[in-house]
Design an enzyme around this catalytic site. Structure first.
Site, short mmCIF file in Angstrom:
data_model
loop_
_atom_site.label_atom_id
_atom_site.label_comp_id
_atom_site.label_asym_id
_atom_site.label_seq_id
_atom_site.Cartn_x
_atom_site.Cartn_y
_atom_site.Cartn_z
N THR A 159 0.89 -1.13 0.17
CA THR A 159 0.13 -0.03 -0.05
C THR A 159 0.83 1.26 -0.23
O THR A 159 2.05 1.13 -0.01
CB THR A 159 -0.73 -0.16 1.32
OG1 THR A 159 -1.89 0.80 1.12
CG2 THR A 159 -0.07 0.29 2.36
N LYS A 174 -7.19 2.01 5.28
CA LYS A 174 -6.07 1.83 6.24
C LYS A 174 -5.59 3.00 6.65
O LYS A 174 -4.61 3.40 7.31
CB LYS A 174 -4.88 1.60 5.02
CG LYS A 174 -5.07 0.10 4.55
CD LYS A 174 -4.09 -0.11 3.36
CE LYS A 174 -4.61 -1.17 2.47
NZ LYS A 174 -3.62 -1.19 1.38
N GLY A 179 -2.28 5.69 10.21
CA GLY A 179 -2.54 4.94 8.76
C GLY A 179 -1.09 4.02 8.89
O GLY A 179 -0.33 3.87 9.52
N SER A 212 4.82 0.18 -0.12
CA SER A 212 5.37 -0.01 -1.35
C SER A 212 5.64 1.11 -2.22
O SER A 212 6.51 1.13 -2.84
CB SER A 212 4.61 -1.13 -2.00
OG SER A 212 3.32 -1.08 -2.24
#
Length: 174
Positions: free
Chosen positions: A2, A35, A47, A126
């Protein structure tokens, strides 16, 4: 995988995250996961990147630390990082968290680190490096506010990182 990006600008703080959840490197299992979320009566926003179940465990643990430390974000983050590093169960969790309130913006890792960003931008996941670079450029060269910058940074990461989508949730303190 994410991307979560948080920005502080002109006394305002915002955090944005995409909604993609992947299974391994080949399967997108969900496109609208949340998230980024408010906790502790809406006074704190977190987060997370990494394993979803691990992140929920860390969220619960962090909320308990906030209660013990009367909502003091820094003290709660340090206490969580210390436990995360020492507790055998927590050590197995694979996730990173960005936590923020009206005053502070911090990244918390399982290595026992609690980091405050130097340039009022922090990003994880990522696509974190792409989002961080984009946000830093926008802070330096645009008049966009914190909320717009955080959202746009994750959106840019979503155009580069295959593990980040464009279904973006933003929370802010104005």
């Amino acid at each position: 995988m994410t991307t979560i990006a948080a920005v502080r600008k002109d006394g305002h703080t915002a955090i944005a995250g995409d909604g993609q959840v992947t299974m391994g490197e080949k399967v997108i299992s969900k496109g609208n996961a949340q998230k980024v979320r408010r906790i502790f009566g809406g006074k704190v926003v977190i987060g997370f990147a990494g394993g979803v179940a691990d992140a929920f465990t860390l969220q619960d643990w962090f909320e308990k630390k906030l209660e013990v430390h009367a909502g003091n974000l820094r003290r709660a983050a340090v206490a969580l990082a210390q436990d995360w590093r020492k507790d055998p169960t927590l050590q197995k969790l694979e996730a990173l968290m960005i936590v923020m309130d009206e005053h502070d913006l911090l990244m918390v890792s399982g290595n026992g680190e609690v980091l405050e960003p130097d340039e009022d931008v922090v990003a994880i996941g990522s696509g974190g490096n792409y989002a961080q670079a984009a946000a830093m450029a926008m802070i330096r060269h645009t008049d966009l506010d914190a909320k717009q910058i955080a959202k746009e940074a994750v959106d840019i990461a979503g155009s580069i990182d295959i593990f980040t989508n464009h279904n973006i949730i933003v929370e802010s303190f104005d």
